[in-house]
Design a protein around this motif. Structure first.
Motif, PDB file in Angstrom:
ATOM      1  N   HIS A 299       0.817  -1.212   0.000  1.00 17.48           N
ATOM      2  CA  HIS A 299       0.000   0.000   0.000  1.00 17.48           C
ATOM      3  C   HIS A 299       0.856   1.269   0.000  1.00 17.48           C
ATOM      4  CE1 HIS A 299       0.842  -0.671   4.279  1.00 17.48           C
ATOM      5  NE2 HIS A 299       0.606   0.617   4.468  1.00 17.48           N
ATOM      6  N   PHE A 300       2.141   1.134   0.290  1.00 15.53           N
ATOM      7  CA  PHE A 300       3.020   2.302   0.262  1.00 15.53           C
ATOM      8  C   PHE A 300       3.454   2.659  -1.160  1.00 15.53           C
ATOM      9  CE2 PHE A 300       4.155   0.821   4.672  1.00 15.53           C
ATOM     10  CZ  PHE A 300       3.655   1.929   5.331  1.00 15.53           C
ATOM     11  N   SER A 301       3.477   1.671  -2.057  1.00 19.53           N
ATOM     12  CA  SER A 301       4.075   1.908  -3.370  1.00 19.53           C
ATOM     13  C   SER A 301       3.606   0.876  -4.385  1.00 19.53           C
ATOM     14  CB  SER A 301       5.607   1.833  -3.262  1.00 19.53           C
ATOM     15  OG  SER A 301       6.216   1.983  -4.521  1.00 19.53           O
ATOM     16  N   ASP A 302       3.569   1.292  -5.644  1.00 26.20           N
ATOM     17  CA  ASP A 302       3.340   0.339  -6.732  1.00 26.20           C
ATOM     18  C   ASP A 302       4.587   0.220  -7.610  1.00 26.20           C
ATOM     19  OD1 ASP A 302       3.296   2.797  -7.963  1.00 26.20           O
ATOM     20  OD2 ASP A 302       1.237   2.659  -8.678  1.00 26.20           O
ATOM     21  N   THR A 303       5.713   0.732  -7.111  1.00 29.91           N
ATOM     22  CA  THR A 303       6.983   0.651  -7.838  1.00 29.91           C
ATOM     23  C   THR A 303       7.954  -0.200  -7.039  1.00 29.91           C
ATOM     24  OG1 THR A 303       6.643   2.865  -8.759  1.00 29.91           O
ATOM     25  CG2 THR A 303       8.863   1.959  -8.878  1.00 29.91           C
ATOM     26  N   PHE A 304       8.364  -1.329  -7.631  1.00 27.11           N
ATOM     27  CA  PHE A 304       9.273  -2.262  -6.970  1.00 27.11           C
ATOM     28  C   PHE A 304      10.517  -2.443  -7.828  1.00 27.11           C
ATOM     29  CE2 PHE A 304       5.420  -3.014  -4.775  1.00 27.11           C
ATOM     30  CZ  PHE A 304       5.711  -3.651  -3.576  1.00 27.11           C
ATOM     31  N   VAL A 305      11.672  -2.342  -7.193  1.00 30.54           N
ATOM     32  CA  VAL A 305      12.950  -2.567  -7.868  1.00 30.54           C
ATOM     33  C   VAL A 305      13.686  -3.653  -7.104  1.00 30.54           C
ATOM     34  CG1 VAL A 305      15.200  -1.562  -8.446  1.00 30.54           C
ATOM     35  CG2 VAL A 305      13.099  -0.232  -8.798  1.00 30.54           C
ATOM     36  N   ALA A 306      14.245  -4.615  -7.817  1.00 32.40           N
ATOM     37  CA  ALA A 306      15.018  -5.692  -7.200  1.00 32.40           C
ATOM     38  C   ALA A 306      16.501  -5.399  -7.343  1.00 32.40           C
ATOM     39  CB  ALA A 306      14.680  -7.032  -7.854  1.00 32.40           C
ATOM     40  N   ALA A 307      17.226  -5.609  -6.254  1.00 31.58           N
ATOM     41  CA  ALA A 307      18.683  -5.579  -6.302  1.00 31.58           C
ATOM     42  C   ALA A 307      19.153  -7.009  -6.496  1.00 31.58           C
ATOM     43  CB  ALA A 307      19.256  -4.990  -5.017  1.00 31.58           C
ATOM     44  N   ASP A 308      19.555  -7.333  -7.715  1.00 29.79           N
ATOM     45  CA  ASP A 308      20.070  -8.652  -8.063  1.00 29.79           C
ATOM     46  C   ASP A 308      19.094  -9.758  -7.641  1.00 29.79           C
ATOM     47  OD1 ASP A 308      21.738 -10.806  -8.781  1.00 29.79           O
ATOM     48  OD2 ASP A 308      23.529  -9.709  -8.255  1.00 29.79           O
ATOM     49  N   GLY A 309      19.510 -10.658  -6.730  1.00 31.76           N
ATOM     50  CA  GLY A 309      18.697 -11.799  -6.352  1.00 31.76           C
ATOM     51  C   GLY A 309      17.401 -11.453  -5.663  1.00 31.76           C
ATOM     52  N   GLY A 310      17.180 -10.197  -5.323  1.00 29.86           N
ATOM     53  CA  GLY A 310      15.911  -9.777  -4.755  1.00 29.86           C
ATOM     54  C   GLY A 310      14.747  -9.999  -5.709  1.00 29.86           C
ATOM     55  N   ALA A 311      15.043 -10.183  -6.992  1.00 31.86           N
ATOM     56  CA  ALA A 311      13.986 -10.455  -7.966  1.00 31.86           C
ATOM     57  C   ALA A 311      13.250 -11.741  -7.635  1.00 31.86           C
ATOM     58  CB  ALA A 311      14.581 -10.532  -9.374  1.00 31.86           C
ATOM     59  N   GLU A 312      13.949 -12.709  -7.056  1.00 30.58           N
ATOM     60  CA  GLU A 312      13.311 -13.975  -6.694  1.00 30.58           C
ATOM     61  C   GLU A 312      12.222 -13.751  -5.647  1.00 30.58           C
ATOM     62  OE1 GLU A 312      14.512 -18.353  -4.832  1.00 30.58           O
ATOM     63  OE2 GLU A 312      16.048 -17.050  -5.697  1.00 30.58           O
ATOM     64  N   LEU A 313      12.505 -12.898  -4.664  1.00 30.37           N
ATOM     65  CA  LEU A 313      11.508 -12.595  -3.629  1.00 30.37           C
ATOM     66  C   LEU A 313      10.321 -11.850  -4.229  1.00 30.37           C
ATOM     67  CD1 LEU A 313      10.539 -12.556  -0.739  1.00 30.37           C
ATOM     68  CD2 LEU A 313      12.035 -10.605  -0.297  1.00 30.37           C
ATOM     69  N   CYS A 314      10.586 -10.917  -5.141  1.00 29.43           N
ATOM     70  CA  CYS A 314       9.489 -10.200  -5.802  1.00 29.43           C
ATOM     71  C   CYS A 314       8.562 -11.182  -6.510  1.00 29.43           C
ATOM     72  CB  CYS A 314      10.041  -9.197  -6.813  1.00 29.43           C
ATOM     73  SG  CYS A 314      10.798  -7.730  -6.103  1.00 29.43           S
ATOM     74  N   LEU A 315       9.126 -12.079  -7.290  1.00 32.82           N
ATOM     75  CA  LEU A 315       8.306 -13.024  -8.042  1.00 32.82           C
ATOM     76  C   LEU A 315       7.558 -13.970  -7.113  1.00 32.82           C
ATOM     77  CD1 LEU A 315      10.715 -13.905 -11.003  1.00 32.82           C
ATOM     78  CD2 LEU A 315       8.818 -12.272 -10.979  1.00 32.82           C
TER      79      LEU A 315
END
Length: 228
Positions: free
Chosen positions: A30-46
């Protein structure tokens, strides 16, 4: 200097590969609709059902399987090894506030490097969270509408001092430094105000106070850029 890859007029969520969960990301959507992954953080996003707007880093922690699920135009490789993926991402984004998930916990060296960057990038407003706490670099002046008894820890990452109201143990006139006086487990007696004479002070609060910190940091003026 890296070009800006993602810019947002509202808070931005930055996701790393440290301790973090899909539930963490769902709780702060609810704070944001913009997400950026730092390297392996993409796995957590997905894992949270979120397609990051960009994945930024040297990509050594990004599995081939995860990379195959990301649009190629959203993957940005920065190959130099003189900075962390956290810092590579920070210098490639622009937003009024960054909320970081997955940069605390797990490896202590990675956690310390992230705290180092909070101070090094003093012109940015950044909040990092884990399962228990939030931490951010104190701006020159900060007001927090806290209830009596709330835990307020202050940890200096550089020699600094300041003034306070609303703390059980005021900091006025006390020189603080990493290898000297620190402010672990202070306590609010009511609303708290902090005024720091120089950059370097980290503020650590219970995670339940994230919404308050987000509001107040967006209102506070950050530290000015150092003169060239």
């Amino acid at each position: 200097m890296n070009p800006i890859i993602v810019e947002s007029p509202k808070p931005l969520v930055l996701v790393g590969g440290g301790a973090g969960s899909a539930q963490d990301l769902q709780e702060i959507r609810h704070f944001s609709d913009t997400f950026v992954a730092a390297d392996g953080g993409a796995e957590l996003c997905l894992a949270a059902g979120i397609m990051p707007n960009a994945t930024i880093g040297d990509l050594d922690s990004l599995s081939a399987e995860t990379r195959a699920r990301l649009p190629s135009e959203r993957v940005h490789c920065i190959e130099e090894q003189n900075s962390t993926d956290f810092d590579k991402a920070l210098r490639s984004i622009h937003a009024p506030l960054v909320i970081g998930v997955g940069f605390l916990g797990k490896r202590i060296d990675h956690q310390l490097a992230a705290l180092n960057r909070l101070v090094a990038r003093a012109t940015m407003s950044i909040i990092l969270l884990d399962g228990e706490d939030i931490v951010f670099h104190c701006p020159p002046a900060l007001s927090l509408d806290l209830r009596a008894g709330a835990r307020v820890s202050l940890f200096p990452m550089a020699p600094t001092q300041g003034r306070s109201t609303g703390l059980k143990w005021p900091i006025d006139g006390i020189g603080m430094a990493p290898a000297a006086r620190v402010g672990t487990s202070n306590e609010a007696t009511g609303p708290v105000s902090l005024a720091m004479d120089a950059p370097g002070m980290l503020v650590i609060l219970p995670r339940a106070l994230l919404s308050l910190a987000v509001r107040q940091l967006q209102r506070a003026a950050p530290w000015p850029a150092p003169e060239q």
